[in-house]
Each structure stands twice: as structure tokens, then as C-alpha cells.
Motif scaffolding. Sequence first.
Motif, PDB file in Angstrom:
ATOM      1  N   PHE A   1       0.852  -1.184   0.000  1.00 23.04           N
ATOM      2  CA  PHE A   1       0.000   0.000   0.000  1.00 23.04           C
ATOM      3  C   PHE A   1       0.892   1.240   0.000  1.00 23.04           C
ATOM      4  O   PHE A   1       2.077   1.194   0.346  1.00 23.04           O
ATOM      5  N   GLY A   2       0.312   2.355  -0.406  1.00 18.75           N
ATOM      6  CA  GLY A   2       1.034   3.611  -0.421  1.00 18.75           C
ATOM      7  C   GLY A   2       0.087   4.772  -0.263  1.00 18.75           C
ATOM      8  O   GLY A   2      -1.132   4.639  -0.431  1.00 18.75           O
ATOM      9  N   THR A   3       0.631   5.938   0.074  1.00 14.99           N
ATOM     10  CA  THR A   3      -0.180   7.141   0.231  1.00 14.99           C
ATOM     11  C   THR A   3       0.577   8.346  -0.327  1.00 14.99           C
ATOM     12  O   THR A   3       1.807   8.345  -0.416  1.00 14.99           O
ATOM     13  N   ALA A   4      -0.171   9.392  -0.697  1.00 17.34           N
ATOM     14  CA  ALA A   4       0.360  10.712  -1.037  1.00 17.34           C
ATOM     15  C   ALA A   4      -0.487  11.710  -0.270  1.00 17.34           C
ATOM     16  O   ALA A   4      -1.694  11.826  -0.518  1.00 17.34           O
ATOM     17  N   ARG A   5       0.126  12.440   0.681  1.00 21.51           N
ATOM     18  CA  ARG A   5      -0.654  13.198   1.653  1.00 21.51           C
ATOM     19  C   ARG A   5      -0.109  14.610   1.850  1.00 21.51           C
ATOM     20  O   ARG A   5       1.076  14.876   1.657  1.00 21.51           O
ATOM     21  N   GLY A   6      -0.973  15.499   2.293  1.00 22.30           N
ATOM     22  CA  GLY A   6      -0.560  16.760   2.859  1.00 22.30           C
ATOM     23  C   GLY A   6      -0.451  16.630   4.367  1.00 22.30           C
ATOM     24  O   GLY A   6      -1.079  15.757   4.979  1.00 22.30           O
ATOM     25  N   ARG A   7       0.385  17.475   4.979  1.00 22.99           N
ATOM     26  CA  ARG A   7       0.515  17.501   6.438  1.00 22.99           C
ATOM     27  C   ARG A   7       0.427  18.957   6.914  1.00 22.99           C
ATOM     28  O   ARG A   7       0.908  19.868   6.263  1.00 22.99           O
ATOM     29  N   ILE A   8      -0.175  19.155   8.078  1.00 22.96           N
ATOM     30  CA  ILE A   8      -0.166  20.453   8.738  1.00 22.96           C
ATOM     31  C   ILE A   8      -0.025  20.221  10.231  1.00 22.96           C
ATOM     32  O   ILE A   8      -0.704  19.349  10.805  1.00 22.96           O
ATOM     33  N   GLY A   9       0.885  20.969  10.846  1.00 24.41           N
ATOM     34  CA  GLY A   9       1.130  20.757  12.251  1.00 24.41           C
ATOM     35  C   GLY A   9       1.632  21.995  12.954  1.00 24.41           C
ATOM     36  O   GLY A   9       1.932  23.016  12.331  1.00 24.41           O
ATOM     37  N   ILE A  10       1.716  21.923  14.277  1.00 28.54           N
ATOM     38  CA  ILE A  10       2.245  22.973  15.131  1.00 28.54           C
ATOM     39  C   ILE A  10       3.585  22.508  15.665  1.00 28.54           C
ATOM     40  O   ILE A  10       3.721  21.395  16.188  1.00 28.54           O
TER      41      ILE A  10
END
Length: 468
Positions: A133-142
Motif C-alpha cells: 500500500f502507499g499514500t500521497a498526503r498533505g501535512r499540517i502541524g504545530i
Amino acid sequence: MKTYLLATALVGLGSAPTIAADLAARPYTKAPALAAVYDWTGFYIGVNAGVGIGRDRFQHDWLGGASPYSFYVAPQGGFGGGQIGYNWQTGSFLGPIVFGVEADIQGAGLSDDGTTFNEGGIIRNYRQRLDWFGTARGRIGISNGPVLSYVTAGYAVANVKTNASASFGGVTNTFSTDRTQGGWVVGSGVEAALGGNWTGKIEYLYLNLGNKTDIAAIGLAAPLNTEIRENIFRVGLNYRIGGRAYAPVAAANWAGFYLGGNFGSGTGRDRSTLSVPAVPILQNFNLAPDGINGGIQAGYNWQAANWVFGVEADIQGSTQQDNKTCILSCSPALTAAYDATLPWFGTVRGRLGYSVGSTLFYATGGLAYGSVKTKINTTSFVGPVTQSFSHTNTGWTAGAGIETPFTLLGLLGPNWTTKTEYLYIDLGSNSDSFVFGAVPATATRSVTEHVFRTGINYHFNSPVVAKY
């Protein structure tokens, strides 16, 4: 498991930097010089490994009537792979915000071949496997210095193999699919600097790979509906390419008592059987209770330089439930419909950790206990009857986590920390006897749970919040 993501987002806000004065670090080691601000901006590449569990609901009316069986096939196993990504860091009134993109690919061995229905000598088997399996994602964090709390979402893809068969009188009919399925993914995690350009992370991902309907002629030609849902728990190691090297300060003071609360989610893979020897019937299947967990914990740490040894106890209320499993044709004439719950559970564990500055990486394991309730609503020639069973089980648990300072936008002081952790819980098995219609029957349930949660702790010995 998706409900857990809200808690992680709130903890991320709480990790924003405070303007309160920092306390001096306990001098276990000499603090090297480091940059005033830790900057997450730049490319990174890394590896990951973990465990996955599916909660894949099947509905199959193999006799072509109007009352399909409903059950969960739960592929479980390990995986490993790599990821690559890029982060942008910018300031805000909350503190440094990090935006990122990440792609990953994993080889996997998630499989389940334990769902078998034997009814009067007609034997049906259902199997499923995920090879990758694989993913392509955005991330947002503090960002709180060298600690990043984030949420993530995007596209997911996996290879899904499904097999079904029916055997009777020496004749076997089979059905299979082997296809690449796409869908979406959402998750959360915590990433922290280890030293130099290296970082480590713990992460949960929920993969929804869609629903499929196939015509499976293993009895009469009838629809086989599958819903592919995977829960991924993993740790990762990243190398920041060209980033400013991080030199950890002296270890924070983790020694002493602490008290706190936690919130998260859990998914079960409870191997179960229903046996009615006089018919004969023997059903092997999964119960898959999932839901929200929340509770309190208390513990004590001892510290030697950067090494931290501790004990912790917790108690949780839980909404984990599976009320979708229905076997034995699920018709008005013959039914066994389950309602399986885990109302509460707790653990008593040892912890072994290593403090990198004010970030504690730890492993944990010990005793687990909890309430296991199973209700079976049956129908037969005697009409509807409800069977209810309740047990308090004991077993074991093991897991890992990350604990870091927690300031809640400057409202909390250096006594507070937050942790994110994964626990695998095995509560053993139960066997219950009852009368189905007019003949003896036995139901068994082996309880295993995967828990991912966030907690906050108040330390009575004031851990140090390092200055970045």
C-alpha cells in the motif's frame, strides 16, 4: 479510529510555544550550543515499519436470497517501507506552523484466512490479503521547537486480493479478485528530533479503499459486497536533507509522580466461533468492535542520565462495539446476530525510555484487564432468544510512545506534558455454552485490541521545558 484525530489536533495547538520563563535544565550532560529556533523547512527521506489491521466488512448472500451474511474479514500483519517529503515552516499567532507533503510506499503482509463457515458439511472460506500500500498526503502541524504534532490526509492505494470458496461432496467452487484499489487516507502523528538531522515519528493512518460489489458464484451467483478499511500504526525514521543540525540540550527531569488523562480510539480483531454440534454447525469468524476510549493514568518515573524507568496504571471507558456481524443466513427463520462490546479496560505497565532533550521516547508493557460483553440475538424454530455473556478478563499489553512538553498556548506551565502512544492489548479468550433452539451450542471469543491515544500529564516534580 477517525474520532481520535480531533484529540491530536487539539494537542498540537497546546504544543505551541509559551512566552513563560524557562527553568534551568537538570545538568545530566553538558548542553551543546544550538540554534535559537528549530526549523522544519526542507526535504527529508526515511523509512518506516509497523502493524496494520483491516476492518473489512463482507456481505454475501451465497444462496441468492434476501438475507446476506454480514461479517468482518480482518487482514493483520506487519509492513515496512519508505517515505519522502518536504516541509515549509511559517510563523503565526499560535507559533510556528508547518505545512508539508509526503509520499510513501510499503511492502505488506496483512492477511486473514480464518473466516470459515461449516454448515451441515458445506464449507465456505473467505480470505483477504494486502501485499502493498502507499499514500500521497498533505501535512499540517504545530511546531514546539524540535517536536511537531500534525494531522495528515490525502490519497491512498493498495493491492487487495480477495478469495471465496465453497466445498460440498468433493466439489469446490471458487471466486477470487486481485486488483489495485484507490481511496483516501486521514491520520495524525508526532515527530521529534533525535539529534543531527535525524527525526523519529509515531503515526496512525486510516485508509478507506472504497466498496466493491462482485458476483461470486460459489453457491448460486450472488453479490459479494466488500468494504475495505485499514488501520495503520507505525514508527518512522527520517533524515532531513540540508537541514540545520539539532544538538539536544541536557535531558529533562522526568523523575517523580505524575497524573493525567487520555483520549483515543481502538479497533478489535476478536477471533470467534459458534458451534452447534448436533446440526452440525461450526462458524469461525471475527468480531471487530471499534470506537472511542478515554480515561485517566498515574505513574512514577526514575531517571539515570537520559534513561527513564517508570511504572504506569490507567483505566479507560470505551465505546468499542461490533453490532454488524450476522451469521447463519440472517433470515427470520435462522439467525445469530452479534452485539460485541468492550465497556472498559485498564493496564498496569512498566516503561523504559530515553530522553532526547525534553522529548521522551519510550517502550511499555505489562498487565491488561477489561470487561468483555457479548450478546447473541438468535432466531430458530422456537422464536427469537437473546443470549448475553459478561466477563472480566486479564491478559497483557505492549506498545510505544513519545512524551513532550505541553503548554496550551502559554496557559500551562512546565509541569505539563503530552504523550502519544500505541498499545496492543490481548485479553485472552472466553467460552460460553447455551441452548440454540433445542440443542446445545458454544460460543467463543478471543479478545485482541489495537489502541492509539493522546494523553496529558501533570508532573509533580516539574519536567524542564528546554529553550529553543
